[in-house]
Write an enzyme that holds these catalytic residues in place. Structure first.
Site, PDB file in Angstrom:
ATOM      1  N   LYS A   1       0.945  -1.348   0.219  1.00 54.03           N
ATOM      2  CA  LYS A   1       0.192  -0.171  -0.125  1.00 54.03           C
ATOM      3  C   LYS A   1       0.660   1.503  -0.034  1.00 54.03           C
ATOM      4  O   LYS A   1       1.767   1.565   0.738  1.00 54.03           O
ATOM      5  CB  LYS A   1      -1.060  -0.322   1.318  1.00 54.03           C
ATOM      6  CG  LYS A   1      -2.053   1.442   1.332  1.00 54.03           C
ATOM      7  CD  LYS A   1      -3.005   1.214   2.369  1.00 54.03           C
ATOM      8  CE  LYS A   1      -4.318   2.293   1.767  1.00 54.03           C
ATOM      9  NZ  LYS A   1      -5.022   2.060   3.327  1.00 54.03           N
TER      10      LYS A   1
ATOM     11  N   GLU B   1       0.278  -8.478   4.207  1.00 52.49           N
ATOM     12  CA  GLU B   1      -0.530 -10.549   3.910  1.00 52.49           C
ATOM     13  C   GLU B   1      -1.284  -9.890   2.432  1.00 52.49           C
ATOM     14  O   GLU B   1      -2.290  -8.952   2.443  1.00 52.49           O
ATOM     15  CB  GLU B   1      -0.987 -11.305   4.723  1.00 52.49           C
ATOM     16  CG  GLU B   1      -1.898 -12.165   4.161  1.00 52.49           C
ATOM     17  CD  GLU B   1      -2.461 -13.090   5.820  1.00 52.49           C
ATOM     18  OE1 GLU B   1      -3.617 -13.248   5.497  1.00 52.49           O
ATOM     19  OE2 GLU B   1      -3.047 -12.018   6.778  1.00 52.49           O
TER      20      GLU B   1
ATOM     21  N   VAL C   1      -4.533 -10.749   0.260  1.00 51.25           N
ATOM     22  CA  VAL C   1      -5.596 -11.100   1.051  1.00 51.25           C
ATOM     23  C   VAL C   1      -6.267 -11.763  -0.975  1.00 51.25           C
ATOM     24  O   VAL C   1      -7.300 -11.297  -1.507  1.00 51.25           O
ATOM     25  CB  VAL C   1      -6.720 -10.433   1.097  1.00 51.25           C
ATOM     26  CG1 VAL C   1      -8.442 -11.039   1.697  1.00 51.25           C
ATOM     27  CG2 VAL C   1      -5.824 -10.596   2.441  1.00 51.25           C
TER      28      VAL C   1
ATOM     29  N   ASP D   1     -14.959   2.184   8.516  1.00 51.60           N
ATOM     30  CA  ASP D   1     -15.212   2.113   7.119  1.00 51.60           C
ATOM     31  C   ASP D   1     -15.299   1.215   7.068  1.00 51.60           C
ATOM     32  O   ASP D   1     -15.102   0.354   5.655  1.00 51.60           O
ATOM     33  CB  ASP D   1     -14.342   2.583   6.023  1.00 51.60           C
ATOM     34  CG  ASP D   1     -14.302   3.325   4.452  1.00 51.60           C
ATOM     35  OD1 ASP D   1     -15.510   3.016   4.567  1.00 51.60           O
ATOM     36  OD2 ASP D   1     -13.640   2.980   3.622  1.00 51.60           O
TER      37      ASP D   1
ATOM     38  N   ASN E   1     -14.115  -4.023   1.779  1.00 47.67           N
ATOM     39  CA  ASN E   1     -13.039  -3.762   2.428  1.00 47.67           C
ATOM     40  C   ASN E   1     -13.255  -4.773   3.397  1.00 47.67           C
ATOM     41  O   ASN E   1     -12.523  -5.393   5.091  1.00 47.67           O
ATOM     42  CB  ASN E   1     -12.909  -2.071   3.442  1.00 47.67           C
ATOM     43  CG  ASN E   1     -12.852  -1.671   3.495  1.00 47.67           C
ATOM     44  OD1 ASN E   1     -12.180  -1.863   1.957  1.00 47.67           O
ATOM     45  ND2 ASN E   1     -12.438  -0.028   3.691  1.00 47.67           N
TER      46      ASN E   1
ATOM     47  N   ASP F   1      -8.106  -2.070   4.691  1.00 47.80           N
ATOM     48  CA  ASP F   1      -8.375  -0.791   5.330  1.00 47.80           C
ATOM     49  C   ASP F   1      -8.606   0.163   5.989  1.00 47.80           C
ATOM     50  O   ASP F   1      -9.682   0.441   6.142  1.00 47.80           O
ATOM     51  CB  ASP F   1      -9.311   0.062   3.146  1.00 47.80           C
ATOM     52  CG  ASP F   1      -8.817   1.016   3.245  1.00 47.80           C
ATOM     53  OD1 ASP F   1      -8.123   1.493   3.621  1.00 47.80           O
ATOM     54  OD2 ASP F   1      -9.541   1.236   2.083  1.00 47.80           O
TER      55      ASP F   1
END
Length: 227
Positions: free
Chosen positions: A17, A66, A68, A110, A115, A131
């Site tokens: 990210k 990690e 996903v 959120d 998410n 997130d």
């Protein structure tokens, strides 16, 4: 978020990210740093692990996590044709991950289908909450003020107090989980709207309307009523 491959000391796919604005805006940089620290607090199969963090040669901060390998929970349920009870079971697993975050002093703020990703494994479906970019700490001495007073998040799963810019606590995530559950069971959002003002008007109308009328308008499936 980028998909990358680590080759040493182990070979595996990872998610990296990056937040370009963090290089230019101190507020974005502080929020990104808080997200990293928030994830480091957690240790739960329903939350991706932080594998590494640092800065690129240009000074851009990053988090390696990690990876996903799975779709959003709504897509997973639709493609698998899951029964209502199985959909509820998935959200129960998600609730366990959210509770873990709360016990570590974190509010996600959120929670929404995009998410919540569902990976498939030998042990069965494993939903993971991703997130924590606008997560908030329950600790007053932490980065709690980074998003204070700002109605940020996703309106379709946001509690009224968050939409109006007021203070929130762990109940905001509980509300959002209910909104996600409603969507994966019925196939529609509980309060579809595009603006904050529209959202607040709809919430007000819902508050004064007879519950039986709301159920009739939304055509809640009989299976959900039984649960």
């Amino acid at each position: 978020v980028l998909l990358a491959e680590q080759t040493h000391p182990v070979r595996r796919r990872v998610a990296i990210k990056l937040v370009p604005h963090a290089l230019l805006d101190p507020a974005h940089a502080a929020r990104f740093d808080f997200e990293r620290r928030a994830l480091e607090r957690t240790d739960h199969p329903g939350i991706p692990k932080v594998l590494d963090a640092g800065r690129t040669p240009l000074g851009l901060p990053y988090i390696a996590m990690e990876f996903v390998d799975g779709p959003p929970v709504t897509v997973f349920c639709r493609e698998r044709g899951l029964a209502v009870t199985d959909r509820v079971a998935l959200i129960a697993d998600v609730a366990g991950a959210v509770q873990h975050a709360h016990q570590r002093g974190l509010i996600h703020r959120d929670l929404k289908p995009s998410n919540i990703l569902v990976a498939s494994g030998d042990a069965g479906p494993q939903p993971k909450v991703v997130d924590f970019g606008i997560a908030r700490s329950l600790d007053r001495d932490d980065a709690v003020s980074l998003t204070s007073g700002q109605p940020i998040g996703t309106l379709a799963s946001m509690p009224p107090e968050q939409a109006s810019g007021g203070p929130v606590d762990t109940r905001a995530d509980v509300y959002a989980l209910g909104a996600v559950l409603y969507e994966i069971v019925t196939g529609t959002q509980a309060l579809p709207c595009s603006t904050t003002s529209e959202y607040l008007v709809r919430v007000t109308r819902e508050a004064v309307q007879d519950p039986r009328d709301r159920a009739a308008e939304r055509r809640v499936p009989a299976e959900l009523a039984e649960i």
